[in-house]
Structures are given as C-alpha cells and as structure tokens.
Design a protein around this motif. Structure first.
Motif, PDB file in Angstrom:
ATOM      1  N   VAL A 169       0.935  -1.110   0.075  1.00  0.00           N
ATOM      2  CA  VAL A 169       0.059  -0.053   0.058  1.00  0.00           C
ATOM      3  C   VAL A 169       0.888   1.407  -0.063  1.00  0.00           C
ATOM      4  CG1 VAL A 169      -1.766   1.214   1.141  1.00  0.00           C
ATOM      5  CG2 VAL A 169      -2.071  -1.302   1.141  1.00  0.00           C
ATOM      6  N   LEU A 170       1.632   1.404   0.890  1.00  0.00           N
ATOM      7  CA  LEU A 170       2.606   2.253   1.103  1.00  0.00           C
ATOM      8  C   LEU A 170       4.039   2.321   0.099  1.00  0.00           C
ATOM      9  CD1 LEU A 170       2.872   3.473   4.844  1.00  0.00           C
ATOM     10  CD2 LEU A 170       1.551   4.462   3.173  1.00  0.00           C
ATOM     11  N   PRO A 171       4.094   2.989  -0.779  1.00  0.00           N
ATOM     12  CA  PRO A 171       5.448   2.999  -1.694  1.00  0.00           C
ATOM     13  C   PRO A 171       6.588   3.037  -0.994  1.00  0.00           C
ATOM     14  CG  PRO A 171       3.743   4.559  -2.528  1.00  0.00           C
ATOM     15  CD  PRO A 171       3.318   4.355  -1.191  1.00  0.00           C
ATOM     16  N   GLY A 172       7.446   1.742  -1.313  1.00  0.00           N
ATOM     17  CA  GLY A 172       9.029   2.039  -0.758  1.00  0.00           C
ATOM     18  C   GLY A 172       8.891   1.446   0.710  1.00  0.00           C
ATOM     19  N   GLY A 173       7.679   1.334   1.311  1.00  0.00           N
ATOM     20  CA  GLY A 173       7.678   0.845   2.809  1.00  0.00           C
ATOM     21  C   GLY A 173       7.907  -0.590   2.969  1.00  0.00           C
ATOM     22  N   SER A 174       7.536  -1.157   4.195  1.00  0.00           N
ATOM     23  CA  SER A 174       7.394  -2.569   4.550  1.00  0.00           C
ATOM     24  C   SER A 174       6.347  -2.827   5.520  1.00  0.00           C
ATOM     25  CB  SER A 174       8.925  -2.963   5.034  1.00  0.00           C
ATOM     26  OG  SER A 174       9.041  -2.326   6.334  1.00  0.00           O
ATOM     27  N   LYS A 175       6.133  -4.374   5.305  1.00  0.00           N
ATOM     28  CA  LYS A 175       5.069  -4.607   6.265  1.00  0.00           C
ATOM     29  C   LYS A 175       5.655  -4.650   7.909  1.00  0.00           C
ATOM     30  CE  LYS A 175       2.576  -7.260   2.724  1.00  0.00           C
ATOM     31  NZ  LYS A 175       1.581  -6.182   2.576  1.00  0.00           N
ATOM     32  N   ALA A 176       4.681  -4.718   8.613  1.00  0.00           N
ATOM     33  CA  ALA A 176       5.034  -4.965  10.023  1.00  0.00           C
ATOM     34  C   ALA A 176       5.251  -6.080  10.671  1.00  0.00           C
ATOM     35  CB  ALA A 176       4.002  -3.893  11.033  1.00  0.00           C
ATOM     36  N   PHE A 177       5.910  -6.326  11.689  1.00  0.00           N
ATOM     37  CA  PHE A 177       5.888  -7.505  12.576  1.00  0.00           C
ATOM     38  C   PHE A 177       5.333  -6.743  14.007  1.00  0.00           C
ATOM     39  CE2 PHE A 177       9.939  -9.059  10.648  1.00  0.00           C
ATOM     40  CZ  PHE A 177       9.135 -10.056   9.964  1.00  0.00           C
ATOM     41  N   LEU A 178       4.294  -7.750  14.317  1.00  0.00           N
ATOM     42  CA  LEU A 178       3.583  -7.444  15.726  1.00  0.00           C
ATOM     43  C   LEU A 178       4.698  -8.318  16.803  1.00  0.00           C
ATOM     44  CD1 LEU A 178       1.550  -6.513  17.569  1.00  0.00           C
ATOM     45  CD2 LEU A 178       0.409  -8.562  17.401  1.00  0.00           C
ATOM     46  N   ILE A 179       5.196  -7.538  17.720  1.00  0.00           N
ATOM     47  CA  ILE A 179       6.176  -8.141  18.426  1.00  0.00           C
ATOM     48  C   ILE A 179       6.098  -8.367  20.013  1.00  0.00           C
ATOM     49  CG2 ILE A 179       8.649  -7.932  19.259  1.00  0.00           C
ATOM     50  CD1 ILE A 179       9.357  -6.531  16.384  1.00  0.00           C
ATOM     51  N   LEU A 180       6.046  -9.271  20.626  1.00  0.00           N
ATOM     52  CA  LEU A 180       5.773  -9.420  22.218  1.00  0.00           C
ATOM     53  C   LEU A 180       7.282  -9.750  22.589  1.00  0.00           C
ATOM     54  CD1 LEU A 180       3.061 -10.343  20.794  1.00  0.00           C
ATOM     55  CD2 LEU A 180       2.333 -10.307  23.036  1.00  0.00           C
ATOM     56  N   SER A 181       7.967  -9.018  23.467  1.00  0.00           N
ATOM     57  CA  SER A 181       9.069  -9.287  23.940  1.00  0.00           C
ATOM     58  C   SER A 181       8.960  -9.238  25.476  1.00  0.00           C
ATOM     59  CB  SER A 181       9.938  -8.116  23.509  1.00  0.00           C
ATOM     60  OG  SER A 181      11.128  -8.407  24.238  1.00  0.00           O
ATOM     61  N   THR A 182       9.728 -10.079  26.183  1.00  0.00           N
ATOM     62  CA  THR A 182       9.954 -10.158  27.671  1.00  0.00           C
ATOM     63  C   THR A 182      10.938  -9.561  28.202  1.00  0.00           C
ATOM     64  OG1 THR A 182      11.209 -12.220  27.559  1.00  0.00           O
ATOM     65  CG2 THR A 182       8.986 -12.611  27.495  1.00  0.00           C
ATOM     66  N   ASN A 183      11.545  -8.816  27.201  1.00  0.00           N
ATOM     67  CA  ASN A 183      12.612  -7.750  27.632  1.00  0.00           C
ATOM     68  C   ASN A 183      12.555  -6.396  27.171  1.00  0.00           C
ATOM     69  OD1 ASN A 183      15.154  -6.623  28.741  1.00  0.00           O
ATOM     70  ND2 ASN A 183      16.116  -7.511  27.070  1.00  0.00           N
ATOM     71  N   PRO A 184      11.625  -5.575  27.594  1.00  0.00           N
ATOM     72  CA  PRO A 184      11.126  -4.434  27.297  1.00  0.00           C
ATOM     73  C   PRO A 184      12.464  -3.572  27.159  1.00  0.00           C
ATOM     74  CG  PRO A 184       9.688  -4.979  29.137  1.00  0.00           C
ATOM     75  CD  PRO A 184      10.726  -6.084  29.096  1.00  0.00           C
ATOM     76  N   HIS A 185      12.402  -2.748  25.975  1.00  0.00           N
ATOM     77  CA  HIS A 185      13.602  -2.132  25.639  1.00  0.00           C
ATOM     78  C   HIS A 185      13.936  -1.163  26.598  1.00  0.00           C
ATOM     79  CE1 HIS A 185      16.488   0.281  23.219  1.00  0.00           C
ATOM     80  NE2 HIS A 185      15.533   1.366  23.339  1.00  0.00           N
ATOM     81  N   SER A 186      12.973  -0.076  27.187  1.00  0.00           N
ATOM     82  CA  SER A 186      13.226   0.789  28.092  1.00  0.00           C
ATOM     83  C   SER A 186      13.734   0.425  29.430  1.00  0.00           C
ATOM     84  CB  SER A 186      11.935   1.675  28.078  1.00  0.00           C
ATOM     85  OG  SER A 186      10.993   1.046  28.935  1.00  0.00           O
ATOM     86  N   LEU A 187      13.417  -0.909  29.834  1.00  0.00           N
ATOM     87  CA  LEU A 187      14.022  -1.353  31.089  1.00  0.00           C
ATOM     88  C   LEU A 187      15.372  -2.351  30.803  1.00  0.00           C
ATOM     89  CD1 LEU A 187      11.051  -2.983  32.335  1.00  0.00           C
ATOM     90  CD2 LEU A 187      11.689  -0.339  32.722  1.00  0.00           C
ATOM     91  N   SER A 188      15.729  -2.230  29.636  1.00  0.00           N
ATOM     92  CA  SER A 188      17.288  -2.824  29.429  1.00  0.00           C
ATOM     93  C   SER A 188      18.260  -1.947  29.630  1.00  0.00           C
ATOM     94  CB  SER A 188      17.115  -3.350  27.946  1.00  0.00           C
ATOM     95  OG  SER A 188      17.497  -2.275  27.031  1.00  0.00           O
ATOM     96  N   PRO A 189      19.487  -2.118  29.758  1.00  0.00           N
ATOM     97  CA  PRO A 189      20.599  -1.208  30.159  1.00  0.00           C
ATOM     98  C   PRO A 189      21.038  -0.215  29.007  1.00  0.00           C
ATOM     99  CG  PRO A 189      21.478  -3.735  30.576  1.00  0.00           C
ATOM    100  CD  PRO A 189      19.980  -3.550  29.848  1.00  0.00           C
ATOM    101  N   PHE A 190      20.362  -0.692  27.751  1.00  0.00           N
ATOM    102  CA  PHE A 190      20.828   0.310  26.599  1.00  0.00           C
ATOM    103  C   PHE A 190      19.536   1.044  26.173  1.00  0.00           C
ATOM    104  CE2 PHE A 190      22.999  -3.716  26.169  1.00  0.00           C
ATOM    105  CZ  PHE A 190      24.374  -3.363  26.162  1.00  0.00           C
ATOM    106  N   GLY A 191      18.282   0.831  27.122  1.00  0.00           N
ATOM    107  CA  GLY A 191      17.183   1.973  26.825  1.00  0.00           C
ATOM    108  C   GLY A 191      16.556   2.569  27.919  1.00  0.00           C
ATOM    109  N   THR A 192      16.002   3.557  27.606  1.00  0.00           N
ATOM    110  CA  THR A 192      15.176   4.412  28.593  1.00  0.00           C
ATOM    111  C   THR A 192      13.893   4.652  28.064  1.00  0.00           C
ATOM    112  OG1 THR A 192      16.191   6.516  28.141  1.00  0.00           O
ATOM    113  CG2 THR A 192      17.390   5.352  29.559  1.00  0.00           C
ATOM    114  N   PHE A 193      13.055   4.952  28.933  1.00  0.00           N
ATOM    115  CA  PHE A 193      11.529   5.819  28.601  1.00  0.00           C
ATOM    116  C   PHE A 193      11.583   7.108  28.887  1.00  0.00           C
ATOM    117  CE2 PHE A 193      11.056   4.255  33.255  1.00  0.00           C
ATOM    118  CZ  PHE A 193      10.651   5.289  33.475  1.00  0.00           C
ATOM    119  N   THR A 194      11.008   7.863  28.363  1.00  0.00           N
ATOM    120  CA  THR A 194      10.820   9.296  28.397  1.00  0.00           C
ATOM    121  C   THR A 194       9.333   9.785  28.794  1.00  0.00           C
ATOM    122  OG1 THR A 194      10.597   9.614  25.941  1.00  0.00           O
ATOM    123  CG2 THR A 194      12.753   9.831  26.920  1.00  0.00           C
TER     124      THR A 194
END
Length: 283
Positions: A169-194
């Motif tokens: 549908v969107l030119p040049g884009g890509s389809k999405a993955f729906l992701i469920l992760s047990t290691n939330p990014h913002s709780l990892s050593p490399f991520g923060t929530f704002t």
C-alpha cells in the motif's frame, strides 16, 4: 535468460535481461507446463528471509503466451500455497515472540495494567512508542493485581518494520511485525523511557489475558496487518489507533486515561512538544 518478464514494472516488461527485482534470486524453480506447451515458460520464485514469495513468469518472446499457456499457468498457480500466490507470508510469521520459546508461557498470563510508553528520542526526531503489559501468572488470584507481585512480568507489545517484506500500500515501505518481548527495551541497560501513561484494565469478570489481547489485534481486527513508510516510521500512529479499540473492546476501562494517552503520542519527549505523526496503512 532472454524473454518477457511478467510481474515487474511495465518499463521492464520487455527487457532482455532480468529486472532488478529478480537479479538477487535466492531460489529458482522452473515449472514446465506440459509436453504440448505452445511456449516456453518458467515460474521464478524469490524468497526473502521471512519466506515471503514473489511470483514472476517468463516466456520466450519468439513464442508469446497464448490462451492455452495462460490456462496451464493458472492451473499451476492455483495449486501453489496461498501465501505464495498472494505474495503474503503466513499470518503467524507476522507475529514474533522474543524469545520464541516464551510464546507458550506468555499467552496465558493475565494483564493487570497497561502502560503506553515512549522510548528515548530518535536521532531524526520523535519517539518509538509501545505498550507495556504488566502481567501475572494465569493461576494467580486477580486480587494480586493491586499489589506488587514477585512474579509480575512486563511484556513489551509493539509493531516494528520488517524491512524484508515489501509493502503493498505504501510506496517503498515494508510490512510490520507484531512483537511481544519479555525484555522491554526501556528497561534494558541500553534503553530508557521518556514518557509513561497508564491504562486501567477491566477487573471483572476476570482480568484480560495476553492471548485475548493478541486475538483481538490479530484475529478480530487484523491490526497486525500494517505497513510502515519507506523511512520505517509509523509506530506512533499504530499505538494511538489501538487505544480506542481496546477501550471499545473493554480491555481498558478509563476513557480519560485513554484520551490522555492518545494526546501524549502526538508529542515528542522528553520536551513534550508537538511532532508530526507518520500515518501507516493497514492492508
């Protein structure tokens, strides 16, 4: 391989060499349409890492395809897997669990609360947004939802561009993955929530489960069938669009919280200033 290429752009249709979209074939299957074929024809199958398949047909320009060949081609295509002929990956391939082994244990868990979370600011502006599902084991009493539990587990649920499955549908884009992760990014050593905005979930007759939520998103409404633009943007629109849906389905119950979350997604944090939202597309 000289010939006419079908399934590519019109400008490439009479090229004597394979169009760019076919030059990096990982797998080549040749299907001969019977001994009495009036033309030489091949079926070319390109598989991306996600096993997405693209079908192209080639014929010898000296022996153009006629009605008999087209009929034989149609007969072969109808025998191919649906995901091959429609150029779509199987539905389950669009849903990713991290780690994959966690799927069986994640789905039955009860959701005690949901947060709409903005990760750190992206280099080119804006934030990545996700849902954080606070969960307890399926056999835990629902009353524990109001107290801190040692077996509480946070599951990050969001969409991410696949980059390997081209958009339709969107030119040049890509389809999405729906992701469920047990290691939330913002709780990892490399991520923060704002920014974190809470959403209260229903308590009766029972807490919603992760499986119920995934079912609503993927089976009831096909909300995982989503495309990002060519810059990989579109997560904010997707997250914002799910909030009223979850409210209508009775997963979350507080309309004021839902509206605050939708307003927050329109902003860039930590500054809290307005930032243009990229609208992805469902397909």
């Amino acid at each position: 391989m000289p010939g006419r290429w079908f399934g590519c752009r019109a400008a490439e249709a009479h090229s004597s060499s394979p169009p760019p979209s076919l030059r990096k074939l990982d797998r080549l299957n040749r299907c001969i349409f019977g001994d009495r074929k009036p033309a030489k024809a091949w079926l070319l199958v390109q598989r991306a890492p996600s096993e997405l398949a693209k079908v192209f047909v080639v014929s010898d320009p000296k022996e153009p395809l006629n009605d008999e060949t087209n009929f034989q081609l149609h007969s072969i295509l109808t025998l191919l897997p649906t995901n091959l002929t429609t150029m779509e990956p199987p539905a389950d391939d669009l849903i990713k669990y991290i780690p994959p082994s966690a799927k069986a244990s994640l789905l039955p868990r009860k959701i005690t609360s949901i947060e709409v979370v903005a990760h750190e600011r992206l280099p080119d502006g804006g934030n990545h947004w996700a849902f954080y599902l606070h969960t307890i084991p399926p056999d835990a009493p629902s009353e524990t939802a109001t107290t801190a539990a040692t077996d509480d587990q946070i599951i990050q649920l969001d969409v991410s561009p696949s980059y390997s499955i081209p958009s339709t549908v969107l030119p040049g884009g890509s389809k999405a993955f729906l992701i469920l992760s047990t290691n939330p990014h913002s709780l990892s050593p490399f991520g923060t929530f704002t920014k974190r905005v809470p959403l209260t979930v229903r308590r009766k007759p029972d807490l919603p489960t992760v499986q119920e939520l995934v079912h609503l998103l993927t089976v009831t409404q096909h909300r995982h069938r989503y495309e990002f633009d060519d810059h990989g943007r579109g997560c904010r629109f997707w997250v914002r669009d799910q909030i009223p849906f979850l409210l209508d389905e009775g997963v979350v119950t507080d309309e004021e919280q839902a509206e605050l979350a939708r307003e927050a997604v329109l902003l860039e944090f930590p500054d809290g200033k307005e930032f243009p939202i990229t609208i992805g597309r469902y397909y």
